[in-house]
Write a protein that holds these residues in place. Structure first.
Motif, PDB file in Angstrom:
ATOM      1  N   VAL A  43       0.858  -1.191   0.000  1.00 43.22           N
ATOM      2  CA  VAL A  43       0.000   0.000   0.000  1.00 43.22           C
ATOM      3  C   VAL A  43       0.890   1.234   0.000  1.00 43.22           C
ATOM      4  CG1 VAL A  43      -1.935  -1.126   1.211  1.00 43.22           C
ATOM      5  CG2 VAL A  43      -0.167   0.044   2.533  1.00 43.22           C
ATOM      6  N   GLY A  44       0.296   2.367  -0.292  1.00 44.86           N
ATOM      7  CA  GLY A  44       1.020   3.622  -0.208  1.00 44.86           C
ATOM      8  C   GLY A  44       1.258   4.252  -1.561  1.00 44.86           C
ATOM      9  N   PRO A  45       2.035   5.360  -1.553  1.00 45.38           N
ATOM     10  CA  PRO A  45       2.249   6.136  -2.777  1.00 45.38           C
ATOM     11  C   PRO A  45       2.917   5.350  -3.903  1.00 45.38           C
ATOM     12  CG  PRO A  45       3.093   7.319  -0.859  1.00 45.38           C
ATOM     13  CD  PRO A  45       2.668   5.964  -0.394  1.00 45.38           C
ATOM     14  N   SER A  49       3.512   1.028  -8.892  1.00 48.53           N
ATOM     15  CA  SER A  49       4.798   0.559  -9.424  1.00 48.53           C
ATOM     16  C   SER A  49       5.285  -0.692  -8.697  1.00 48.53           C
ATOM     17  CB  SER A  49       5.848   1.669  -9.382  1.00 48.53           C
ATOM     18  OG  SER A  49       6.062   2.098  -8.060  1.00 48.53           O
ATOM     19  N   LEU A  50       5.138  -0.724  -7.381  1.00 45.35           N
ATOM     20  CA  LEU A  50       5.589  -1.913  -6.633  1.00 45.35           C
ATOM     21  C   LEU A  50       4.687  -3.113  -6.899  1.00 45.35           C
ATOM     22  CD1 LEU A  50       6.709  -0.453  -3.190  1.00 45.35           C
ATOM     23  CD2 LEU A  50       8.144  -1.269  -5.079  1.00 45.35           C
ATOM     24  N   HIS A  51       3.380  -2.893  -6.967  1.00 45.37           N
ATOM     25  CA  HIS A  51       2.441  -3.983  -7.244  1.00 45.37           C
ATOM     26  C   HIS A  51       2.801  -4.649  -8.580  1.00 45.37           C
ATOM     27  CE1 HIS A  51      -1.414  -6.072  -6.900  1.00 45.37           C
ATOM     28  NE2 HIS A  51      -1.664  -5.749  -8.155  1.00 45.37           N
ATOM     29  N   ALA A  52       3.061  -3.839  -9.595  1.00 41.75           N
ATOM     30  CA  ALA A  52       3.425  -4.371 -10.913  1.00 41.75           C
ATOM     31  C   ALA A  52       4.799  -5.037 -10.884  1.00 41.75           C
ATOM     32  CB  ALA A  52       3.395  -3.250 -11.952  1.00 41.75           C
ATOM     33  N   MET A  53       5.773  -4.411 -10.213  1.00 42.34           N
ATOM     34  CA  MET A  53       7.118  -4.984 -10.149  1.00 42.34           C
ATOM     35  C   MET A  53       7.112  -6.311  -9.409  1.00 42.34           C
ATOM     36  SD  MET A  53      10.694  -3.712  -8.392  1.00 42.34           S
ATOM     37  CE  MET A  53      10.268  -2.044  -8.577  1.00 42.34           C
ATOM     38  N   ASP A  97       5.189 -10.075  10.340  1.00 42.36           N
ATOM     39  CA  ASP A  97       4.486  -8.799  10.407  1.00 42.36           C
ATOM     40  C   ASP A  97       4.074  -8.387   9.004  1.00 42.36           C
ATOM     41  OD1 ASP A  97       6.957  -8.255   9.300  1.00 42.36           O
ATOM     42  OD2 ASP A  97       7.413  -6.550  10.592  1.00 42.36           O
ATOM     43  N   GLN A  98       3.469  -7.220   8.898  1.00 45.34           N
ATOM     44  CA  GLN A  98       3.101  -6.653   7.602  1.00 45.34           C
ATOM     45  C   GLN A  98       3.937  -5.393   7.386  1.00 45.34           C
ATOM     46  OE1 GLN A  98       0.979  -7.612   5.118  1.00 45.34           O
ATOM     47  NE2 GLN A  98       0.806  -9.538   6.201  1.00 45.34           N
ATOM     48  N   PRO A  99       5.084  -5.522   6.712  1.00 46.28           N
ATOM     49  CA  PRO A  99       5.969  -4.371   6.549  1.00 46.28           C
ATOM     50  C   PRO A  99       5.377  -3.303   5.627  1.00 46.28           C
ATOM     51  CG  PRO A  99       6.756  -6.216   5.254  1.00 46.28           C
ATOM     52  CD  PRO A  99       5.603  -6.730   6.065  1.00 46.28           C
ATOM     53  N   GLU A 100       5.839  -2.087   5.828  1.00 49.60           N
ATOM     54  CA  GLU A 100       5.508  -0.984   4.924  1.00 49.60           C
ATOM     55  C   GLU A 100       6.228  -1.209   3.596  1.00 49.60           C
ATOM     56  OE1 GLU A 100       3.369   1.496   5.607  1.00 49.60           O
ATOM     57  OE2 GLU A 100       2.971   0.591   7.568  1.00 49.60           O
ATOM     58  N   ALA A 101       5.831  -0.474   2.575  1.00 48.89           N
ATOM     59  CA  ALA A 101       6.354  -0.676   1.216  1.00 48.89           C
ATOM     60  C   ALA A 101       7.876  -0.595   1.158  1.00 48.89           C
ATOM     61  CB  ALA A 101       5.732   0.342   0.261  1.00 48.89           C
ATOM     62  N   ARG A 102       8.460   0.425   1.761  1.00 49.61           N
ATOM     63  CA  ARG A 102       9.922   0.586   1.712  1.00 49.61           C
ATOM     64  C   ARG A 102      10.620  -0.591   2.400  1.00 49.61           C
ATOM     65  NH1 ARG A 102      13.593   4.432   0.418  1.00 49.61           N
ATOM     66  NH2 ARG A 102      15.481   4.538   1.665  1.00 49.61           N
ATOM     67  N   GLU A 103      10.053  -1.074   3.487  1.00 50.84           N
ATOM     68  CA  GLU A 103      10.619  -2.226   4.197  1.00 50.84           C
ATOM     69  C   GLU A 103      10.469  -3.496   3.357  1.00 50.84           C
ATOM     70  OE1 GLU A 103      12.585  -4.526   7.019  1.00 50.84           O
ATOM     71  OE2 GLU A 103      12.591  -2.364   6.685  1.00 50.84           O
ATOM     72  N   MET A 104       9.381  -3.615   2.613  1.00 53.98           N
ATOM     73  CA  MET A 104       9.222  -4.754   1.704  1.00 53.98           C
ATOM     74  C   MET A 104      10.378  -4.792   0.711  1.00 53.98           C
ATOM     75  SD  MET A 104       5.203  -4.676   0.680  1.00 53.98           S
ATOM     76  CE  MET A 104       3.904  -5.175   1.803  1.00 53.98           C
ATOM     77  N   VAL A 105      10.679  -3.640   0.132  1.00 54.77           N
ATOM     78  CA  VAL A 105      11.762  -3.560  -0.845  1.00 54.77           C
ATOM     79  C   VAL A 105      13.086  -3.945  -0.190  1.00 54.77           C
ATOM     80  CG1 VAL A 105      13.063  -2.015  -2.370  1.00 54.77           C
ATOM     81  CG2 VAL A 105      10.552  -1.875  -2.288  1.00 54.77           C
ATOM     82  N   ALA A 106      13.344  -3.414   1.003  1.00 53.09           N
ATOM     83  CA  ALA A 106      14.593  -3.732   1.713  1.00 53.09           C
ATOM     84  C   ALA A 106      14.687  -5.225   2.016  1.00 53.09           C
ATOM     85  CB  ALA A 106      14.686  -2.917   2.996  1.00 53.09           C
ATOM     86  N   ARG A 107      13.586  -5.828   2.415  1.00 54.99           N
ATOM     87  CA  ARG A 107      13.596  -7.259   2.717  1.00 54.99           C
ATOM     88  C   ARG A 107      13.806  -8.097   1.461  1.00 54.99           C
ATOM     89  NH1 ARG A 107       8.931  -8.038   7.423  1.00 54.99           N
ATOM     90  NH2 ARG A 107       9.804  -6.480   8.844  1.00 54.99           N
ATOM     91  N   LEU A 108      13.256  -7.638   0.356  1.00 53.25           N
ATOM     92  CA  LEU A 108      13.479  -8.363  -0.898  1.00 53.25           C
ATOM     93  C   LEU A 108      14.925  -8.243  -1.349  1.00 53.25           C
ATOM     94  CD1 LEU A 108      10.187  -7.694  -2.884  1.00 53.25           C
ATOM     95  CD2 LEU A 108      10.921  -9.826  -1.785  1.00 53.25           C
TER      96      LEU A 108
END
Length: 157
Positions: A43-45, A49-53, A97-108
């Protein structure tokens, strides 16, 4: 009844290659699940782009896990395919947990880099056999994980 595999790679070396490929498969499947979950839950701004990526990435991983599992089968071994097996073989952990978008990217980024390290452990075994098919597969997977980590890392700059 099991028909012996005689492809020019001794049983012991085939077993070592299978073990390495099984670890790569477990990391790849765990990464697939993580990426797919992030696709569903971002979710978020940066949503669009993240959903598609993330969809592009989990689709690529879905094809990859099939290729890795089929290579294990071609070497004469059963491919791991349960959550228990993947948990035992993978260096990647599940989110609690349910990370925020930026944390999702960092974890990936971290997960792709860890998978690259797992591949680097398996590569010398395949190269030494010599198992050119597994070496090629692992080299191609290494390229994907390093490039994906770079692209994701660039989003965090």
């Amino acid at each position: 009844m099991s028909i012996p595999v005689d492809i020019g790679i001794p049983d012991e070396q085939r077993g070592q290659i299978v073990h390495g490929l099984s670890k790569v498969l477990a990391d790849s499947y765990t990464l697939y699940l993580k990426t797919h979950s992030y696709h569903w839950n971002v979710v978020g701004p940066m949503f669009h782009s993240l959903h598609a990526m993330f969809e592009e990435e989990y689709t690529e991983l879905a094809l990859a896990v099939d290729e890795i599992a089929e290579r294990i089968r071609a070497l004469g071994a059963p491919a791991p395919g349960t959550y228990r097996e993947f948990t035992e073989l993978s260096v990647l952990g599940e989110d609690t947990d349910q990370p925020e978008a930026r944390e999702m990217v960092a974890r990936l980024v971290a997960a792709h880099e860890a998978t690259a390290r797992t591949i680097r452990e398996a590569l010398p075994v395949a190269e030494g056999a010599p198992d050119q098919v597994s070496t090629d597969l692992l080299t191609r997977r290494l390229e994907v994980h390093e490039k994906t980590a770079w692209m994701l890392r660039s989003m965090l700059a």
